[in-house]
Write a protein that holds these residues in place. Structure first.
Motif, mmCIF file in Angstrom:
data_model
loop_
_atom_site.group_PDB
_atom_site.id
_atom_site.type_symbol
_atom_site.label_atom_id
_atom_site.label_comp_id
_atom_site.label_asym_id
_atom_site.label_seq_id
_atom_site.Cartn_x
_atom_site.Cartn_y
_atom_site.Cartn_z
ATOM 1 N N PRO A 1 -9.892 -6.017 7.718
ATOM 2 C CA PRO A 1 -8.409 -5.951 8.317
ATOM 3 C C PRO A 1 -7.869 -4.636 8.795
ATOM 4 O O PRO A 1 -7.386 -4.369 9.579
ATOM 5 C CB PRO A 1 -7.708 -6.699 7.221
ATOM 6 C CG PRO A 1 -8.533 -7.475 6.617
ATOM 7 C CD PRO A 1 -9.745 -6.805 6.523
ATOM 8 N N GLU A 2 -8.188 -3.770 7.548
ATOM 9 C CA GLU A 2 -7.502 -2.199 7.831
ATOM 10 C C GLU A 2 -8.211 -1.733 8.965
ATOM 11 O O GLU A 2 -7.530 -0.993 10.040
ATOM 12 C CB GLU A 2 -8.074 -1.394 6.676
ATOM 13 C CG GLU A 2 -7.532 -2.041 5.410
ATOM 14 C CD GLU A 2 -7.914 -3.201 4.758
ATOM 15 O OE1 GLU A 2 -7.336 -3.665 3.620
ATOM 16 O OE2 GLU A 2 -9.141 -3.561 5.273
ATOM 17 N N ALA A 3 -9.597 -1.717 9.170
ATOM 18 C CA ALA A 3 -10.372 -1.121 10.275
ATOM 19 C C ALA A 3 -9.979 -1.697 11.722
ATOM 20 O O ALA A 3 -9.722 -0.938 12.646
ATOM 21 C CB ALA A 3 -12.005 -1.202 10.233
ATOM 22 N N ILE A 4 -9.604 -3.375 11.578
ATOM 23 C CA ILE A 4 -9.392 -3.868 12.862
ATOM 24 C C ILE A 4 -8.125 -3.305 13.364
ATOM 25 O O ILE A 4 -7.929 -3.129 14.579
ATOM 26 C CB ILE A 4 -9.387 -5.452 12.682
ATOM 27 C CG1 ILE A 4 -10.949 -5.766 12.557
ATOM 28 C CG2 ILE A 4 -8.787 -6.225 13.770
ATOM 29 C CD1 ILE A 4 -11.054 -7.322 12.200
ATOM 30 N N ARG A 5 -7.108 -3.099 12.265
ATOM 31 C CA ARG A 5 -5.731 -2.580 12.660
ATOM 32 C C ARG A 5 -5.826 -1.256 13.317
ATOM 33 O O ARG A 5 -5.319 -0.976 14.379
ATOM 34 C CB ARG A 5 -4.944 -2.643 11.446
ATOM 35 C CG ARG A 5 -4.335 -3.952 11.131
ATOM 36 C CD ARG A 5 -2.902 -3.705 10.140
ATOM 37 N NE ARG A 5 -3.343 -2.673 9.162
ATOM 38 C CZ ARG A 5 -3.649 -2.993 7.788
ATOM 39 N NH1 ARG A 5 -3.829 -4.154 7.520
ATOM 40 N NH2 ARG A 5 -3.746 -2.047 7.070
ATOM 41 N N GLY A 6 -6.517 -0.353 12.956
ATOM 42 C CA GLY A 6 -6.855 0.822 13.421
ATOM 43 C C GLY A 6 -7.422 0.808 14.809
ATOM 44 O O GLY A 6 -7.181 1.508 15.812
#
Length: 435
Positions: free
Chosen positions: A233-238
Motif C-alpha cells: 500500500p505504501e509503494a502504491i501510494r507513492g
C-alpha cells in the motif's frame, strides 16, 4: 624513527596538498624513498569523461611529483567505459588499478563478480583523510553486505525546482508536503495557455529514479528484506501520487519525457514545478539555457505521510581492482583524489562532492544558488541511499517498476499493475541470485 605504511601515505597526502602553495619538489626520482615511497610505479586509472575528471587532471601533476607515481589516466564516455571495464575484469586483468563506476547501478554486479576490492582497511589509515566527513547516505550507497566497496566522488540529490515568481503572484507558499504540492500544481495548471502545474520524467525506465522519492516518502521501497515490495500500500501510494501529478497537471507528452525534455520544458517557462536531480540545476538557471533563469528557485523535496525521504546518492565513485598488483599506490591515488582539498577544489567548479565539511564551507557552495545549496545539505542529511531497485539487473528492474506509473497514467488499474510488476521484479531478484 621507523615510518609506518600509514604515516607514509599521510606524508604523501600532506606533500601533495602543499605543492600548490609551496612550489614543491619538481625533481623526478626513479627509486622509492621515505618521501616518495611509490616512486617508479605506474598506475592505470579508467575514468568517466566528466567535469570531475577534468578538475582532477588539472592537478594530477602535483600528485605525480609528490609521490613519484606515474598515472596513466584514461578517459572514456559512459558506455565505452562500461565496456572497457567489463572486458578487463572478465579477463582477470590487473589494470585498471583504479576506476570510476556508478554504485547505485553496478555495485551488486561488480561485487558478485569480484571486481571491486573492499576498502575498509584503507580508509582509517590516515586520520587526516577523515573518512567520517563523507555524507552517510553516499557512504551507505557504496556498501555491499557491510563492506565498503568504493569512495563516493560526486553526488546527486532529489530536490524540488519551482517558479518563485508564479508562486508569489498567486500567493502560494512553497509546498512542504506532497499534498500541498498537488494542490498547488492543480491551482496553477493552465494547459489552455500551454502552462502546466508539474513536469518530470515520464519515460518508463527513466521515471523510476524520480518516482523513488515519492515511494520512500509514503513509507515504501522497491525491495524490503530481499523481497519485491512494489505492490505494498505504501509503494502504491507513492507511485499513484507521482502518476496523478503527471497525468492531471503535466504536459500531454509526459510519457515520452526523460530528464532532458522535462528540464527543457521547465526552462522554457511552461511549468510551475519540476522535481529531479540537483545536478541538473544549471539547465534551468543558466540564462543561455533557460528563459526563466532569474525566476527559478529550489527547495527540499516535500514530505509524504511517512515524512521527508528524498534520495541522496553517490552518483559515481572510485573503486580499486582486486587484481591490481599496486594496491598501496592505488589507495594513495584514491586518498588524494577524494581528499578534502580536492573535493573542495573540484566542487568549486560546480561538481557536487560527498564531503559534509565542504558543503558547510562558504567556498564549497559559492557555485551553487544559495537555496539549492541549502536543499542539497538538507537532503544529504536525511536522504535515502538508493534511487533504483537494488538488484544486479537494474535496467530490467527499472523497466518493470516504471510500468506501474505508465499504466496508471494511461488509466489502467494501478493495483493490478503493481501486482504484475511485483511478480516480475521478484523473478528478477531470484534470477540474479542464481547468477
Amino acid at each position: 624513527m621507523k615510518r609506518t605504511k600509514s604515516s607514509i601515505v599521510g606524508l604523501t597526502l600532506a606533500l601533495t596538498m602543499g605543492l600548490t602553495a609551496c612550489g614543491g619538489n619538481q625533481n623526478s626520482e626513479n627509486a622509492p624513498s621515505a618521501d616518495k615511497p611509490f616512486a617508479g610505479q605506474k598506475l592505470t586509472v579508467f575514468a568517466l569523461s566528466h567535469p570531475w575528471t577534468d578538475g582532477l587532471k588539472s592537478s594530477l601533476g602535483e600528485f605525480e611529483n609528490a609521490t613519484g607515481i606515474d598515472v596513466d589516466l584514461q578517459v572514456f564516455p559512459e558506455e565505452q567505459l562500461q565496456q572497457k571495464l567489463a572486458v578487463q575484469f572478465t579477463s582477470q586483468a590487473g589494470t585498471p588499478d583504479v576506476f570510476t563506476y556508478r554504485p547505485f547501478m553496478e555495485k551488486l554486479l561488480y561485487d558478485k563478480n569480484g571486481w571491486t576490492e573492499p576498502l575498509d582497511s584503507y580508509v582509517g589509515k590516515n586520520a587526516a583523510y577523515d573518512f567520517g566527513d563523507f555524507s552517510k547516505a553516499s557512504v551507505d550507497g557504496s556498501m555491499v553486505n557491510g563492506k565498503l566497496m568504493s569512495i563516493p566522488l560526486w553526488t546527486d540529490q532529489f530536490v524540488m525546482y519551482y517558479r518563485k515568481d508564479i508562486l508569489e503572484k498567486n500567493n502560494i507558499p512553497v509546498p512542504k508536503t506532497l499534498a500541498e504540492l498537488e494542490a498547488a500544481a492543480k491551482q496553477l495548471n493552465d494547459p489552455a495557455n500551454d502552462f502546466y502545474g508539474f513536469v518530470s520524467r515520464g519515460q518508463r525506465n527513466a521515471l523510476v529514479s524520480a518516482a523513488a522519492s515519492f515511494v520512500y516518502s509514503e513509507g515504501g521501497d522497491f525491495i524490503v528484506d530481499g523481497k519485491a515490495a512494489v505492490n505494498t500500500p505504501e509503494a502504491i501510494r507513492g507511485f499513484e501520487i507521482y502518476a496523478n501529478l503527471l497525468k492531471n497537471y503535466g504536459p500531454k507528452g509526459s510519457l515520452n519525457m526523460g530528464w532532458p525534455q522535462a528540464a527543457a520544458l521547465f526552462a522554457q517557462g511552461k511549468a510551475a514545478f519540476y522535481v529531479d536531480a540537483s545536478a541538473l540545476f544549471n539547465n534551468t538557471t543558466d540564462p543561455e539555457k533557460s528563459l526563466v533563469a532569474k525566476d527559478v528557485a529550489f527547495a527540499p523535496f516535500p514530505a509524504g505521510t511517512a515524512g521527508q525521504k528524498p534520495y541522496a546518492i553517490a552518483a559515481w565513485a572510485l573503486a580499486m581492482n582486486p587484481k591490481s598488483e599496486k594496491k598501496d599506490a592505488a589507495w594513495a591515488f584514491m586518498e588524494w583524489s577524494s581528499s578534502k582539498e580536492n573535493v573542495l577544489r573540484i566542487q568549486q567548479s560546480g561538481v557536487p562532492g560527498a564531503r559534509d565539511s565542504v558543503w558547510a564551507s562558504p567556498e564549497g557552495i559559492e557555485k551553487f544558488p544559495a537555496d539549492l545549496a541549502d536543499a542539497i545539505k538538507t537532503t544529504m542529511s536525511i536522504g535515502v541511499d538508493h534511487s533504483v531497485p537494488q538488484v544486479m539487473s537494474v535496467t530490467e528492474a527499472r523497466d518493470v517498476v516504471g510500468s506501474i506509473v505508465v499504466k496508471a497514467m494511461l488509466g489502467e488499474d494501478i493495483h493490478k499493475a503493481a501486482e504484475t510488476a511485483n511478480k516480475e521484479l521478484q523473478a528478477i531478484i531470484e534470477s540474479d541470485s542464481k547468477k
